[in-house]
Write a protein that holds these residues in place. Structure first.
Motif, PDB file in Angstrom:
ATOM      1  N   TYR A 295       0.177   0.190  64.173  1.00  0.00           N
ATOM      2  CA  TYR A 295       1.665   0.692  63.740  1.00  0.00           C
ATOM      3  C   TYR A 295       2.153   0.185  62.772  1.00  0.00           C
ATOM      4  O   TYR A 295       2.400  -1.057  62.958  1.00  0.00           O
ATOM      5  CB  TYR A 295       3.078   1.441  64.799  1.00  0.00           C
ATOM      6  CG  TYR A 295       3.760   2.080  64.382  1.00  0.00           C
ATOM      7  CD1 TYR A 295       3.982   3.340  63.642  1.00  0.00           C
ATOM      8  CD2 TYR A 295       5.215   1.593  64.294  1.00  0.00           C
ATOM      9  CE1 TYR A 295       5.432   3.556  62.793  1.00  0.00           C
ATOM     10  CE2 TYR A 295       6.727   1.844  63.372  1.00  0.00           C
ATOM     11  CZ  TYR A 295       6.203   2.908  62.847  1.00  0.00           C
ATOM     12  OH  TYR A 295       7.658   3.112  62.233  1.00  0.00           O
ATOM     13  N   PHE A 296       2.181   0.449  61.879  1.00  0.00           N
ATOM     14  CA  PHE A 296       2.940  -0.698  60.999  1.00  0.00           C
ATOM     15  C   PHE A 296       4.281  -0.094  60.767  1.00  0.00           C
ATOM     16  O   PHE A 296       4.398   0.492  59.929  1.00  0.00           O
ATOM     17  CB  PHE A 296       1.569  -0.408  59.110  1.00  0.00           C
ATOM     18  CG  PHE A 296       0.008  -0.558  59.460  1.00  0.00           C
ATOM     19  CD1 PHE A 296      -0.223  -1.824  59.469  1.00  0.00           C
ATOM     20  CD2 PHE A 296      -0.409   0.949  59.811  1.00  0.00           C
ATOM     21  CE1 PHE A 296      -1.559  -2.170  59.595  1.00  0.00           C
ATOM     22  CE2 PHE A 296      -2.143   0.180  59.592  1.00  0.00           C
ATOM     23  CZ  PHE A 296      -2.256  -1.006  59.381  1.00  0.00           C
ATOM     24  N   ALA A 297       4.980  -1.111  60.580  1.00  0.00           N
ATOM     25  CA  ALA A 297       6.064  -0.771  60.246  1.00  0.00           C
ATOM     26  C   ALA A 297       6.603  -0.678  59.099  1.00  0.00           C
ATOM     27  O   ALA A 297       7.809   0.137  58.961  1.00  0.00           O
ATOM     28  CB  ALA A 297       7.405  -1.766  61.540  1.00  0.00           C
ATOM     29  N   SER A 298       6.437  -1.446  58.238  1.00  0.00           N
ATOM     30  CA  SER A 298       6.751  -1.651  56.783  1.00  0.00           C
ATOM     31  C   SER A 298       6.692  -0.074  55.992  1.00  0.00           C
ATOM     32  O   SER A 298       7.264   0.022  55.000  1.00  0.00           O
ATOM     33  CB  SER A 298       5.476  -2.810  56.530  1.00  0.00           C
ATOM     34  OG  SER A 298       4.495  -2.477  56.127  1.00  0.00           O
ATOM     35  N   ILE A 299       5.619   0.249  56.416  1.00  0.00           N
ATOM     36  CA  ILE A 299       4.848   1.658  55.472  1.00  0.00           C
ATOM     37  C   ILE A 299       5.328   2.913  56.494  1.00  0.00           C
ATOM     38  O   ILE A 299       4.754   4.043  56.305  1.00  0.00           O
ATOM     39  CB  ILE A 299       3.744   2.216  54.912  1.00  0.00           C
ATOM     40  CG1 ILE A 299       2.935   1.880  56.181  1.00  0.00           C
ATOM     41  CG2 ILE A 299       3.645   0.867  54.129  1.00  0.00           C
ATOM     42  CD1 ILE A 299       1.162   1.826  55.349  1.00  0.00           C
ATOM     43  N   LYS A 300       5.724   3.140  58.044  1.00  0.00           N
ATOM     44  CA  LYS A 300       6.120   4.021  58.872  1.00  0.00           C
ATOM     45  C   LYS A 300       4.776   4.382  59.352  1.00  0.00           C
ATOM     46  O   LYS A 300       4.723   5.906  59.358  1.00  0.00           O
ATOM     47  CB  LYS A 300       6.726   4.640  58.321  1.00  0.00           C
ATOM     48  CG  LYS A 300       8.216   3.523  58.921  1.00  0.00           C
ATOM     49  CD  LYS A 300       9.665   4.840  58.560  1.00  0.00           C
ATOM     50  CE  LYS A 300      11.073   3.735  58.062  1.00  0.00           C
ATOM     51  NZ  LYS A 300      11.114   3.375  57.679  1.00  0.00           N
TER      52      LYS A 300
ATOM     53  N   ARG B  16       0.985   8.731  58.160  1.00  0.00           N
ATOM     54  CA  ARG B  16       2.448   8.697  57.362  1.00  0.00           C
ATOM     55  C   ARG B  16       3.906   9.368  58.199  1.00  0.00           C
ATOM     56  O   ARG B  16       3.113  10.643  57.673  1.00  0.00           O
ATOM     57  CB  ARG B  16       2.070   8.334  55.992  1.00  0.00           C
ATOM     58  CG  ARG B  16       0.812   6.783  55.169  1.00  0.00           C
ATOM     59  CD  ARG B  16       0.642   7.338  54.433  1.00  0.00           C
ATOM     60  NE  ARG B  16      -0.849   6.913  53.629  1.00  0.00           N
ATOM     61  CZ  ARG B  16      -0.936   5.699  53.519  1.00  0.00           C
ATOM     62  NH1 ARG B  16      -0.108   5.207  53.416  1.00  0.00           N
ATOM     63  NH2 ARG B  16      -2.015   5.661  52.771  1.00  0.00           N
TER      64      ARG B  16
ATOM     65  N   ARG C 132       2.117  -2.645  45.029  1.00  0.00           N
ATOM     66  CA  ARG C 132       2.986  -2.255  45.986  1.00  0.00           C
ATOM     67  C   ARG C 132       4.120  -2.986  46.110  1.00  0.00           C
ATOM     68  O   ARG C 132       3.874  -4.141  46.052  1.00  0.00           O
ATOM     69  CB  ARG C 132       1.949  -2.097  47.155  1.00  0.00           C
ATOM     70  CG  ARG C 132       3.266  -1.005  47.705  1.00  0.00           C
ATOM     71  CD  ARG C 132       2.623  -0.477  49.119  1.00  0.00           C
ATOM     72  NE  ARG C 132       2.034  -1.872  49.953  1.00  0.00           N
ATOM     73  CZ  ARG C 132       1.328  -1.519  51.034  1.00  0.00           C
ATOM     74  NH1 ARG C 132       0.985  -0.864  51.788  1.00  0.00           N
ATOM     75  NH2 ARG C 132       1.201  -2.992  51.666  1.00  0.00           N
ATOM     76  N   ASP C 133       5.236  -2.417  46.160  1.00  0.00           N
ATOM     77  CA  ASP C 133       6.032  -3.580  45.488  1.00  0.00           C
ATOM     78  C   ASP C 133       6.813  -4.974  44.981  1.00  0.00           C
ATOM     79  O   ASP C 133       6.770  -5.126  45.664  1.00  0.00           O
ATOM     80  CB  ASP C 133       6.476  -3.708  47.609  1.00  0.00           C
ATOM     81  CG  ASP C 133       6.659  -2.192  48.439  1.00  0.00           C
ATOM     82  OD1 ASP C 133       7.649  -1.020  47.769  1.00  0.00           O
ATOM     83  OD2 ASP C 133       6.238  -2.371  49.244  1.00  0.00           O
TER      84      ASP C 133
ATOM     85  N   GLU D 215       4.440  -6.980  44.791  1.00  0.00           N
ATOM     86  CA  GLU D 215       3.438  -7.994  45.105  1.00  0.00           C
ATOM     87  C   GLU D 215       2.942  -9.255  44.738  1.00  0.00           C
ATOM     88  O   GLU D 215       1.489  -8.504  43.994  1.00  0.00           O
ATOM     89  CB  GLU D 215       2.731  -7.387  46.704  1.00  0.00           C
ATOM     90  CG  GLU D 215       3.851  -6.975  47.879  1.00  0.00           C
ATOM     91  CD  GLU D 215       2.431  -5.805  48.508  1.00  0.00           C
ATOM     92  OE1 GLU D 215       2.048  -5.318  48.621  1.00  0.00           O
ATOM     93  OE2 GLU D 215       3.568  -5.793  49.889  1.00  0.00           O
TER      94      GLU D 215
ATOM     95  N   THR E  61      -5.632 -12.047  51.505  1.00  0.00           N
ATOM     96  CA  THR E  61      -4.525 -10.913  51.791  1.00  0.00           C
ATOM     97  C   THR E  61      -5.279 -10.095  50.757  1.00  0.00           C
ATOM     98  O   THR E  61      -5.733  -9.862  49.893  1.00  0.00           O
ATOM     99  CB  THR E  61      -3.457 -11.749  50.593  1.00  0.00           C
ATOM    100  OG1 THR E  61      -2.847 -11.771  49.967  1.00  0.00           O
ATOM    101  CG2 THR E  61      -2.270 -12.335  52.041  1.00  0.00           C
TER     102      THR E  61
END
Length: 224
Positions: free
Chosen positions: A92-97, A116, A159-160, A162, A169
């Motif tokens: 589960y990717f919490a940052s992108i739900k 998603r 994205r965002d 970054e 990364t």
């Protein structure tokens, strides 16, 4: 930004046909003796063995309905072994739900299904026909910073906000509000949910803006 079509290399064309047609039960279209196409929702994926002597593999992700992650997981488990990371077969990717699972096809491609929170839902029992589209594809490139600079010229940006650096990364590049990404990756980075390391292989990506992006047969990043 949407990904209309991708062309990926394989040395295992017949095995790939059997896997996607017989195991994942997707209709395939024979283009030539050396290639075939599959519709994954809104995205066409073409596999070709033309002039291919190596064993190329890629990472790509398909969006599935937001309410069908567990149904998709059970469906996939009946057909292929799920990949694991730290003994877990989902994440589960919490940052992108979003929830994701991973498996390999006969070419060793790392295939991801991602549900998603913002994806549409479905009340139809899950099959591969429920795949919405390809929402991520990784581009392994020699120089992430230079590739990002070229993409920015097309308003495809980080994205965002970054910063893209030449470290290990993943760098997510996108355009507009849709969660569709080109992932810039350095060679030798270990793939998540895999023991494989990223390697530069040719591929072609056709965006809905009629722009082609990819890596050519000389392993150089290009935009057309």
């Amino acid at each position: 930004m949407n990904i209309n079509q991708v062309i990926l290399k394989t040395k295992r064309l017949e095995e790939m046909k059997k896997f996607y047609r017989d195991f994942l039960e997707l209709p395939i279209e024979i283009v030539t003796n050396g290639s075939f196409k599959i519709n994954f929702g809104l995205t066409i994926v073409e596999f070709t063995n033309v002039n291919e002597a190596k064993e190329p593999f890629y990472h790509f992700a398909f969006d599935i309905p937001k309410n069908q992650f567990q149904a998709a997981k059970e469906w996939v488990k009946q057909k292929v072994t799920l990949l694991k990371e730290e003994d877990q077969d989902e994440v589960y990717f919490a940052s992108i739900k979003a929830n994701s699972l991973y498996f390999e096809d006969p070419s060793g491609n790392i295939v991801e299904f991602i549900a998603r929170l913002d994806n549409p839902s479905s009340n139809v029992p899950f099959t591969a026909a429920n795949i919405i589209k390809m929402s991520e594809i990784s581009l392994v490139v020699k120089d992430k910073v230079q590739a990002a600079k070229q993409l920015r010229g097309l308003s495809i940006v980080e994205r965002d906000g970054e910063e893209v650096t030449n470290d290990n990364t993943l760098s997510f590049m996108t355009k507009g509000a849709l969660p569709v990404y080109l992932l810039l990756v350095n060679p030798k980075r270990r793939w998540f949910f895999s023991n494989k390391v990223a390697t530069v292989f040719p591929l072609d990506i056709m965006l809905d803006s009629k722009i082609n992006i990819g890596v050519n047969d000389d392993n150089n990043f290009y935009i057309e």
